[in-house]
Write an enzyme that holds these catalytic residues in place. Structure first.
Site, PDB file in Angstrom:
ATOM      1  N   GLN A 178      15.182  -3.871  27.445  1.00 28.83           N
ATOM      2  CA  GLN A 178      16.414  -3.106  27.593  1.00 28.83           C
ATOM      3  C   GLN A 178      16.123  -1.697  28.090  1.00 28.83           C
ATOM      4  O   GLN A 178      14.979  -1.244  28.079  1.00 28.83           O
ATOM      5  CB  GLN A 178      17.155  -3.043  26.251  1.00 28.83           C
ATOM      6  CG  GLN A 178      16.313  -2.515  25.108  1.00 28.83           C
ATOM      7  CD  GLN A 178      16.754  -3.012  23.748  1.00 28.83           C
ATOM      8  OE1 GLN A 178      17.893  -3.394  23.534  1.00 28.83           O
ATOM      9  NE2 GLN A 178      15.842  -2.999  22.785  1.00 28.83           N
ATOM     10  N   ASP A 185      11.876  -6.708  14.690  1.00 28.49           N
ATOM     11  CA  ASP A 185      12.588  -6.240  15.881  1.00 28.49           C
ATOM     12  C   ASP A 185      11.821  -6.692  17.109  1.00 28.49           C
ATOM     13  O   ASP A 185      10.600  -6.551  17.176  1.00 28.49           O
ATOM     14  CB  ASP A 185      12.735  -4.720  15.871  1.00 28.49           C
ATOM     15  CG  ASP A 185      13.777  -4.229  16.871  1.00 28.49           C
ATOM     16  OD1 ASP A 185      13.630  -4.521  18.082  1.00 28.49           O
ATOM     17  OD2 ASP A 185      14.741  -3.568  16.461  1.00 28.49           O
ATOM     18  N   ASP A 194      20.902  -6.566  11.823  1.00 26.15           N
ATOM     19  CA  ASP A 194      21.207  -5.216  12.308  1.00 26.15           C
ATOM     20  C   ASP A 194      20.960  -5.209  13.813  1.00 26.15           C
ATOM     21  O   ASP A 194      19.984  -4.643  14.300  1.00 26.15           O
ATOM     22  CB  ASP A 194      20.313  -4.207  11.581  1.00 26.15           C
ATOM     23  CG  ASP A 194      20.573  -2.770  12.001  1.00 26.15           C
ATOM     24  OD1 ASP A 194      21.493  -2.547  12.805  1.00 26.15           O
ATOM     25  OD2 ASP A 194      19.846  -1.878  11.540  1.00 26.15           O
ATOM     26  N   SER A 195      21.848  -5.859  14.544  1.00 23.40           N
ATOM     27  CA  SER A 195      21.638  -6.084  15.970  1.00 23.40           C
ATOM     28  C   SER A 195      22.489  -5.153  16.816  1.00 23.40           C
ATOM     29  O   SER A 195      23.398  -4.477  16.330  1.00 23.40           O
ATOM     30  CB  SER A 195      21.983  -7.532  16.320  1.00 23.40           C
ATOM     31  OG  SER A 195      23.379  -7.745  16.174  1.00 23.40           O
TER      32      SER A 195
END
Length: 275
Positions: free
Chosen positions: A31, A106, A155-156
């Site tokens: 990202q 993560d 927790d995205s």
């Protein structure tokens, strides 16, 4: 010359903040990442053009994605956070002394790296001995760990890029299997103003898997619309049955024993999404 950052939250609506300084920008393997210092909200983590957290209002999200589930479960010893590389959820999890191990998974190690560097007030507990940090695919981690966790927190980011699969029914089924027999999971499920269909779909999918499914809300000013929802799925315990008089006061700024119940009281248009 003034510099401003704008997040286009929909095609026709966005929020903007005046920038003091850009601290880092990088296209990671997964990202576009940036950390910027804004005048109004302080240092801000941005992924793919979306605000993930700021030092001014981060406490709302991180307290509300963690404490309602942790106080609903009577003995949450083993906790998993999927995503959450900024470390805020882990910081809140560790406020519960009964937690023996908190695992953070993560997929993007750069989020963890830059959070440690630029957001130490959020990421400062990642080196605690109770914490295990894994740079890995949370989707695969869930599928590979059956009957392991008391509480799982997703927790995205919003459902774009690598996070799309974290909003699928098959993922919720895998979470059910990764939880122990009385386990609880919670996920952020976006906002009811712009993503009503997403909330409705998640509610339907989770209800088909978990005996207890609850939607709750919090106010987070830098998130789209400011009204944010979380979905809790529980195998046994109902957050509405928690005796709030037995919830101890924590070092929090948003969550409290009263908020625990109040957060589940929904505006009618939001409650409609749960039916």
């Amino acid at each position: 010359m003034e510099l401003w950052y704008t997040e286009k939250q929909t095609e026709h609506f966005g929020i903007t903040a005046k920038i003091r300084e850009t601290l880092v920008t990088e296209k990671t393997q997964f990202q576009d990442l940036a950390v910027i210092d804004t005048i109004e909200f302080g240092r801000m983590l941005v992924l793919d053009g979306m605000v993930m957290t700021t030092v001014k209002d981060e406490f709302v999200y991180h307290e509300m994605v963690t404490h309602p589930a942790l106080f609903t479960h009577p003995n949450p010893k083993h906790v998993l956070v999927v995503g959450g590389g900024d470390g805020g959820a882990i910081r809140e999890v560790l406020k519960h002394p009964e937690v023996e191990k908190a695992v953070l998974v993560d997929i993007d190690g750069k989020v963890i790296e830059y959070s440690r560097k630029f957001l130490p007030e959020i990421a400062g507990m990642l080196d605690d001995p109770r914490v295990e940090v894994r740079v890995n695919d949370g989707y695969m981690h869930i599928h590979e760990h059956k009957n392991t966790y008391d509480v799982v927190m997703v927790d995205s980011t919003e459902p774009v890029g690598p996070a799309v699969q974290l909003f699928e029914r098959g993922f919720y089924q895998a979470i059910f299997e990764a939880l122990k027999e009385d386990g609880i999971f919670v996920a952020q499920t976006d906002n009811p103003w712009f993503k009503a269909d997403l909330i409705r779909k998640v509610q339907k999918d989770v209800k088909e898997i978990f005996p207890v499914t609850r939607l709750y809300q919090a106010n987070i000013p830098t998130y789209p619309s400011g009204l944010w929802t979380f979905t809790m799925g529980s195998k046994k315990y109902d957050p509405l049955q928690v005796d709030e008089t037995r919830i101890p006061e924590l070092d929090t700024k948003y969550y409290s024993p009263s908020i625990h119940k109040a957060a589940f009281v929904l505006p009618k248009f939001v409650e409609e999404l749960t039916k």
